[in-house]
Design an enzyme around this catalytic site. Structure first.
Site, short mmCIF file in Angstrom:
data_model
loop_
_atom_site.label_atom_id
_atom_site.label_comp_id
_atom_site.label_asym_id
_atom_site.label_seq_id
_atom_site.Cartn_x
_atom_site.Cartn_y
_atom_site.Cartn_z
N VAL A 105 -52.84 35.41 14.24
CA VAL A 105 -53.62 35.17 15.36
C VAL A 105 -53.87 36.46 15.88
O VAL A 105 -53.85 37.43 16.26
CB VAL A 105 -51.86 34.98 15.69
CG1 VAL A 105 -52.16 34.30 17.18
CG2 VAL A 105 -51.60 34.32 14.89
N PHE B 28 -50.92 40.11 14.16
CA PHE B 28 -51.62 39.96 15.53
C PHE B 28 -52.01 40.45 15.87
O PHE B 28 -52.02 41.76 14.82
CB PHE B 28 -50.30 39.16 16.47
CG PHE B 28 -49.79 38.44 16.62
CD1 PHE B 28 -49.75 37.46 17.36
CD2 PHE B 28 -48.00 38.93 16.00
CE1 PHE B 28 -48.91 36.83 17.32
CE2 PHE B 28 -46.88 37.47 15.73
CZ PHE B 28 -47.27 36.94 17.05
N ASP B 29 -53.14 40.43 16.25
CA ASP B 29 -54.23 41.44 17.43
C ASP B 29 -53.53 42.25 18.28
O ASP B 29 -52.25 41.05 18.94
CB ASP B 29 -55.29 41.03 17.25
CG ASP B 29 -55.92 42.25 18.31
OD1 ASP B 29 -56.14 43.48 17.93
OD2 ASP B 29 -56.78 41.42 19.20
N CYS B 30 -53.26 43.13 18.99
CA CYS B 30 -52.66 43.75 19.95
C CYS B 30 -52.83 43.78 20.95
O CYS B 30 -52.65 42.64 21.92
CB CYS B 30 -51.81 45.06 19.17
SG CYS B 30 -50.20 45.43 20.69
N LYS C 269 -61.77 47.42 12.82
CA LYS C 269 -62.04 46.09 12.63
C LYS C 269 -62.94 46.08 13.87
O LYS C 269 -63.37 46.19 14.63
CB LYS C 269 -60.50 44.82 13.18
CG LYS C 269 -59.92 45.50 12.86
CD LYS C 269 -58.74 44.14 13.60
CE LYS C 269 -58.07 44.22 14.79
NZ LYS C 269 -56.94 43.70 14.88
#
Length: 246
Positions: free
Chosen positions: A188, A21-23, A162
């Site tokens: 995700v 995941f990205d958070c 990123k």
């Protein structure tokens, strides 16, 4: 092209062994977290700017500082981006306000579906997070996430932000050490710019959680036309349509 909103072949997902995941924006409601800190400041200084517009300007300013060379620590990125937007709108922020905001990351709340879904996913998958923050900030956030994440990559660890590749390369290396191949990873994320675009380049199966849906403004994100494999409006929708039946 509008990405698929749901899936009709959940058996396709039985081969996956890790979900990354990205958070912030995906698991953590950073639009609300940032607004909770900055909205009172706008009232205090009399800034006539909607929070939707403020968040968009903040996203752009943050990106500028994230590509500064050499690597700039995330807490400094937050303070500098806030200072830039405040000054650009004629109300420079003082040192106390900047410092308070830069320390606020660990108070930003999870979305209502986040922790329960992570608990369900952890029964089947190795869970990872790749985030553009510092270790200390994420440590506080991880407590809000129930301490459920197995592999954590921060910008501080890889000295990069990123959508550059180092987060992804390091995560794939760590998962490979666990015997999990790239083809067994689902990524995700809410940000098409920071996550879907680089994930696609690396050949990952990408899932877009379109948290904002029909909301006005773009929130704290940068525009991108990158197309995910599938689109959902919440983690709960993603889980129900894909993983729960896999």
């Amino acid at each position: 092209m509008t990405p698929n909103k749901s899936l009709h072949a959940p058996t396709d997902f039985r081969k996956y062994r890790a979900v990354t995941f990205d958070c912030y924006g995906t698991l953590i409601d950073w639009d609300t977290g940032v607004s909770t800190i900055l909205a009172p400041w706008t009232v205090k200084v009399g800034l006539l700017l909607t929070m939707d517009d403020f968040l968009g300007q903040f996203a752009d300013a943050q990106r500028v500082h994230q590509i500064t060379d050499p690597f700039k620590p995330y807490r400094q990125v937050l303070a500098d981006a806030f200072a830039d937007v405040a000054t650009a709108n004629g109300h420079p922020a003082d040192a106390e306000d900047l410092a308070a905001f830069s320390r606020s990351v660990g108070t930003w709340p999870p979305f209502s579906d986040t922790v329960w879904i992570l608990r369900q996913l952890k029964k089947k998958y190795v869970l990872g997070v790749m985030s553009n923050v510092d270790d200390e900030s994420f440590s506080a956030t991880h407590k809000l996430l129930g301490g459920l994440i197995d592999e954590i990559i921060t910008a501080e660890q890889v000295q990069s932000y990123k959508p550059a590749a180092p987060h992804f390369e390091e995560m794939l290396k760590r998962l490979a050490d666990k015997g999990i191949s790239k083809e067994e990873v689902l990524h995700v994320a809410q940000s098409r710019f920071h996550d879907i675009e680089p994930g696609n380049r690396l050949g990952l199966k990408t899932i877009w959680i379109d948290r904002r849906g029909p909301k006005r403004g773009r929130g704290i994100t940068v525009a991108s036309q990158a197309e995910p494999a599938y689109r959902f409006e919440s983690l709960a929708e993603f889980f129900e349509a894909t993983v729960s039946d896999a």
